[in-house]
Design a protein around this motif. Structure first.
Motif, PDB file in Angstrom:
ATOM      1  N   TYR B  61       0.843  -1.203   0.000  1.00  0.00           N
ATOM      2  CA  TYR B  61       0.000   0.000   0.000  1.00  0.00           C
ATOM      3  C   TYR B  61       0.873   1.246   0.000  1.00  0.00           C
ATOM      4  N   MET B  62       0.287   2.346  -0.350  1.00  0.00           N
ATOM      5  CA  MET B  62       1.046   3.603  -0.399  1.00  0.00           C
ATOM      6  C   MET B  62       1.536   3.973   1.001  1.00  0.00           C
ATOM      7  N   ASN B 403      -3.327   4.217 -12.650  1.00  0.00           N
ATOM      8  CA  ASN B 403      -4.770   4.000 -12.505  1.00  0.00           C
ATOM      9  C   ASN B 403      -5.030   3.467 -11.099  1.00  0.00           C
ATOM     10  N   GLU B 404      -5.432   4.352 -10.214  1.00  0.00           N
ATOM     11  CA  GLU B 404      -5.485   3.999  -8.799  1.00  0.00           C
ATOM     12  C   GLU B 404      -6.527   2.920  -8.454  1.00  0.00           C
ATOM     13  N   SER B 406      -7.693   1.095  -4.830  1.00  0.00           N
ATOM     14  CA  SER B 406      -7.427   1.322  -3.411  1.00  0.00           C
ATOM     15  C   SER B 406      -8.238   0.394  -2.512  1.00  0.00           C
ATOM     16  N   PRO B 415      -4.333   3.825  -1.522  1.00  0.00           N
ATOM     17  CA  PRO B 415      -3.971   3.282  -2.834  1.00  0.00           C
ATOM     18  C   PRO B 415      -3.049   2.068  -2.724  1.00  0.00           C
TER      19      PRO B 415
END
Lengths: 409, 680
Positions: B61-62, B403-404, B406, B415
């Motif tokens: 994950y971000m 292209n996110e 999430s 995201p």
């Protein structure tokens, strides 16, 4: 104009009046002329009504067909079939024959009637009744103005010849005539009152008609009496007596509904595993759209009738309703199996073809194979078109389906 | 007097308002009291249906997921609630069958019931179920039904406007009882076989399978989901559970099967199955899931011979085939052949295409269509070609960045940067003989999956990525992507250096396919040569200085020969950087006469070309700061150009206006260097 009993010569018209006297007495029409409405033109309307209610004749073109129907498929034909069933099922009880032959309620009632009457009748048939009715039909038709008297007399000559030479007295004729009348009234549960009314009318006509002037061919004793008539009173067996409740329920209305379910369930207890009674429950559930219940009852019924003759109309209705219920609850395999049991002759009927079409509609999409589903669609169209040709008026849901599912050539 | 009257009126109004207020308050109080009473009556007979929480996979994950904002009881629970069940007086649990995914593929299971004290019982024998009625009846391992003193008794069928109570376990709130009314009894949609109880919105629970009860706590129905009317709450009348034959499970499942590339074309299907019971829940799930998956695979396989690339109703033979077969251009973005709403086969591409490039030569061109992300991921210079194509994270991470996708935790969408290592890898050889690389990833937090189909291209890789629930990906997406892969019309455009790597990769992986099996490309000592069955070229640096950086593009066309669908070279392009001073562009193509049923534009263009109408006049012309040239070349021996079945087009561009003489000489040289074959 011919007159019946005051003319010098005894002719067909006179005999026709005598053979049909009971009917016209009951309906307060004249015995004095062949045309029952001749001396009172207002009676023409009565004749038209009688034709419609008693003979399903509403126009001159229906007369011959109605007469043919009485001759070939009248009450005597049903009685003879019942007698034959006893001969071919010797040793079996009436109820066992009803079960094994998958008889509908009406035929079962006839069987109970034949059970006791077959040994009582001097002549082992009910043709006195059916032939008497043919004469009544033609006289009414003359009274209604549908046919000329000459043509009517010409048409009934063979019938009169037969009756004239078959029965040994007028009492003998009327005894057999009333036996048929009782069977006919049996389906409405009114056989006793029908007999009583007939006997009363006969006594009245004795005062109006001199039966001695129209002797029958083999008549030995022209003395009239009620003895023979009483002998041919239908006295049902204990089971036949119980069966009357089944016939009464079926005759009570055109179609049974949810309110009759308890009565049917009581009959099921009284007569366990009798197909025609079980089917009453299936029919009620199906009509109430309780397809699952109809299917479950139908499964039991299908087992009961596994060995029944496939030409039995009840067997055919059982299979058809079972197939219809199976389709409704998405069990096409069961429906397919039920339709396969029906004979070739039945598969040409509109009702069968419509059900077959619905089965194919239900089968559409059940295969993973695109071609197979397209084939089901095509076959559904074919069946519906054939059903339409066979006289079925396709319901709107089928028409909508056909419109939305055009077949790719 | 008047004053008194006014005062009396105001007083009366106030009294009225106070009375209404008091009444409302009483109603609310009564309602709350009733709910409390009903809850007390039923709570020991209502259970939560749970599954073990799925393990977190290698998803990156971000930033850290904000679990700290979730209630402790939920965060620390090892189980995930999925529905509600209740115990009836016959000793069986009842619930909504949809909770148990008898047909659908899922990552969740095994299933348990959890009582009000938190004790778990594994669901064991199923006694009865019907998918169309939406219920299931089962027993649980080690659960003694006799110990529950208040199992739910069946109540009498409720009439419209009857006050009812729905009970359901809801995440974080425990057992929730709501009151409402039976607002309608609606016929079952297919055959009106039974009537659904529609409940007022006030009683709408968040989970399915709970009981609908009356004030006495007697069960009236089972709350089941309705796929077509999600906004409303429905219950199956409890008496309906007895309509199914004893010891029977019925699957009556109607569904539409559709290939996303075949717009609006749906195939209505029915999956019927009967299971004799009792049987273990997991055994039933395994049997039915396998059967239903196979059934759907078979549907897809049976559609291919009809609507697939070589199908009798596919794009080669049906409406639209003329346009597709006569095309030979180099598209700006790979195209997918699909069936339009007008029932015509057409080239399709995402409506909105975005492009992002990175400093290292990499980049992405992407767009969404048919529930799928389509992307051309350009290989960065730093990653060798083999590695780039064979390790999916190299291109999938690019897509995720652009292209996110999430995951929402505590209301916050975090995201996803990488799906991590693929769960499963596979290959698919499409109808044209091309090898696609397939990768699957699990997204267990949402019982979902991702699947990508990737086709190596000279500039990088073309990817079709689908993210959906586990069942959709397993049963539908993979077949849909195969179907689309068969019809993909790619763009083969890149520098000659990349072309070299690309062709070497295909050869090494033994995945070479037409037209590359008959294509040779060579650049040595400044001399470029290429050979294909129809077009070949030998261009010397004196004509056009071609280097490894020069872009080479190949336009291909569909061809079906001996029932083998392949693509053949129909055009070539060579060009340098358009911004450079020595920019040159060459296009040479074979043009096939379109059929009479082709688009009007295609027919007009053909007419324009054979008549050598402007700009196909073989005369250089200016356009802005560039000089252009277009010439139509007929095959030798063509006597009547109107009867020509194919023609050739030479188009050139060069930087600078008014370079007519130079352009003419350039074109003449090219005509000597480019050869056409009589082969078709």
């Amino acid at each position: 104009m011919h007159t019946c009993f005051f003319a010098a010569a005894i002719d067909y018209e006179s005999y026709a009046c005598a053979f049909s006297s009971n009917f016209f007495e009951l309906h307060k029409l004249t015995h004095e002329s062949f045309n029952p409405a001749e001396n009172a033109k207002q009676l023409q309307r009565t004749c038209i009504q009688l034709l419609r209610s008693n003979f399903q004749v509403s126009s001159p073109k229906d007369i011959t067909k109605a007469a043919e129907n009485l001759k070939n498929n009248g009450d005597n034909a049903a009685f003879q079939t019942a007698v034959k069933l006893f001969e071919t099922n010797k040793g079996k009880s009436t109820l066992d024959i009803i079960k094994s032959q998958c008889l509908p309620v009406k035929d079962a009632s006839t069987l109970f009637f034949a059970e006791t009457m077959k040994d009582k009748l001097r002549i082992k048939d009910l043709s006195a009744w059916d032939n008497g009715r043919i004469i009544e039909l033609y006289r009414c038709a003359v009274g209604a103005g549908y046919i000329s008297q000459e043509n009517a007399v010409e048409a009934i000559k063979p019938v009169i010849d037969f009756l004239y030479s078959t029965y040994t007295s007028w009492d003998d004729y009327f005894a057999h005539y009333f036996a048929g009348k009782q069977m006919s009234a049996l389906y409405e549960g009114k056989y006793a009152s029908a007999l009583e009314a007939g006997k009363q009318a006969y006594n009245i006509t004795k005062g109006k008609i001199n039966y001695g002037e129209v002797p029958l061919k083999n008549e030995k004793n022209t003395a009239t009496g009620a003895g023979i008539i009483l002998d041919l009173t239908y006295e049902p067996s204990p089971s036949g007596n119980q069966w009357e409740s089944v016939q009464k329920l079926v005759s009570s209305k055109k179609t049974l509904d949810n309110r009759d379910l308890t009565s049917v369930q009581n009959l099921q207890k009284k007569f366990p595993d009798v197909p025609c009674i079980e089917y009453l429950a299936v029919e009620i559930q199906f009509r109430q759209r309780a397809y699952r219940k109809a299917f479950n009852l139908g499964t039991h019924l299908a087992e009961l009738t596994a060995g029944a003759p496939s030409d039995s109309p009840l067997f055919q209705q059982i299979q058809l309703t079972y197939a219809k219920s199976a389709i409704k609850i998405s069990k096409p395999a069961a429906a397919e199996k039920a339709l396969e049991k029906l004979p070739e002759s039945f598969s040409k009927t509109g009702e069968f073809l419509e059900t077959e079409g619905r089965l194919f509609v239900e089968l559409c999409g059940t295969s993973s194979d695109y071609d197979k589903n397209e084939d089901y669609k095509k076959r559904a169209h074919e069946s519906f078109k054939a059903a339409e040709k066979a006289g079925i008026r396709l319901p709107q849901d089928i028409k909508d389906w056909m419109r939305l599912n055009g077949v790719r050539s | 007097m008047k004053k008194n009257l006014k005062f009396a009126a105001v007083l009366a109004l106030l009294c009225c308002a106070a009375s209404v207020f008091a009444q409302n308050k009483n109603v609310q109080k009564n309602q709350a009291q009733q709910i409390k009473e009903v809850k007390a009556k039923i709570e020991k007979a209502v259970f939560e249906v749970v599954v073990p929480k799925p393990k977190e996979e290698n998803i990156v994950y971000m930033y850290d997921l904000p679990f700290e904002f979730i209630d402790d009881s939920i965060r620390n629970d090892k189980y995930l609630p999925v529905g509600t069940a209740f115990l009836a007086e016959d000793g069986l649990f009842y619930s909504a069958v949809a909770t148990f995914k008898l047909l659908e593929q899922t990552q969740y299971g095994p299933y348990y019931v959890r009582d009000h004290s938190g004790k778990l019982y594994k669901i064991d024998q199923v006694e009865s179920f019907a998918t169309n009625r939406g219920f299931i009846a089962f027993r649980a391992e080690g659960f003694d039904a006799k110990k529950v003193k208040t199992p739910l008794k069946a109540g009498a069928s409720p009439g419209n406007n009857t006050i009812v109570f729905s009970a359901a376990y809801e995440l974080g709130d425990g057992l929730v009882v709501r009151s409402g009314m039976v607002t309608a009894k609606l016929n079952e949609q297919t055959n009106a076989e039974w009537k659904w109880l529609r409940i007022s919105a006030a009683a709408a629970p968040k989970t399915q399978g709970g009981p609908l009860v009356n004030l006495n706590g007697e069960v009236l129905g089972i709350i089941v989901p309705q796929p077509d009317v999600q906004a409303l709450t429905f219950a199956l009348p409890f008496s309906e559970v007895n309509e199914i034959a004893p010891h029977t499970g019925e699957v009556i499942h109607h569904f539409d099967y559709a290939m996303p590339s075949m717009n609006k074309k749906k195939f209505a299907h029915k999956f019927y199955h009967e299971v004799s019971l009792p049987k273990n829940l997991e055994t039933i799930q395994k049997t039915l899931r396998t059967g239903f998956l196979r059934y759907r695979f078979e549907i897809a396989e049976h559609l291919v011979p009809h609507f697939g690339a070589k199908g009798n109703m596919g794009f080669l033979y049906s409406s639209g085939s003329s346009d597709i077969l006569s095309s030979g251009t180099v598209p700006a973005f790979p195209l997918v052949v699909g069936l339009s709403a007008g029932n015509k086969w057409v080239f399709q591409q995402p409506q909105n295409i975005y492009e992002e490039n990175t400093q290292d030569g990499g980049g992405i061109i992407f767009g969404g269509m048919m529930g799928t992300i389509f992307a051309v991921v350009k290989r960065p210079d730093s990653i060798p070609y083999d590695k780039f194509c064979l390790e999916s994270s190299n291109y999938i991470d690019y897509i995720l960045l652009a292209n996110e996708i999430s995951r929402t935790v505590a209301g916050e969408a975090v995201p996803i940067m990488s799906f991590g290592k693929a769960l499963k890898v596979d290959n698919y050889k499409d109808a044209q003989g091309r090898t696609w690389y397939i990768d699957y990833w699990n997204l267990p937090f949402a019982d979902s999956m991702a699947v990508s189909y990737a086709l190596p291209l000279p500039e990088g890789i073309f990817v079709m990525l689908s993210v959906a629930d586990t069942d959709t990906v397993t049963a539908l997406s993979c077949k849909a992507l195969e179907f689309e892969a068969d019809c993909v019309y790619p763009r083969y455009v890149s520098s000659l250096k990349n072309w070299k790597d690309f062709l070497a990769f295909l050869k090494k992986e033994q995945t070479i396919y037409p037209p590359f099996d008959n294509l040779t490309l060579n650049l040595a000592d400044g001399k470029f040569s290429m050979k294909s069955p129809v077009i070949s070229a030998d261009i010397d640096k004196s004509t056009f200085e071609i280097t490894e950086k020069t872009t080479f593009a190949l336009g291909v066309a569909f061809e079906l020969k001996d029932n083998v669908l392949k693509q053949k070279v129909r055009s070539i392009e060579l060009y340098t950087n358009r911004k450079s001073e020595d920019y040159k562009y060459v296009h040479f193509s074979e043009n096939i006469k379109p059929e009479q049923d082709a688009r009007q534009e295609a027919l007009s263009l053909w007419k324009q070309k054979i008549n050598k109408g402007t700009p196909y006049t073989a005369t250089p012309y200016n356009q802005g700061e560039f000089t252009f040239y277009d010439e139509i070349i007929f095959e030798s021996g063509t006597k009547d150009r109107r009867k020509a079945e194919r023609i050739f087009l030479l188009s050139c561009e060069m930087k600078g206006a008014n370079k007519a003489a130079e352009m003419k000489a350039f074109a003449e040289e090219l005509k000597k260097n480019i050869k056409i074959s009589q082969n078709r």
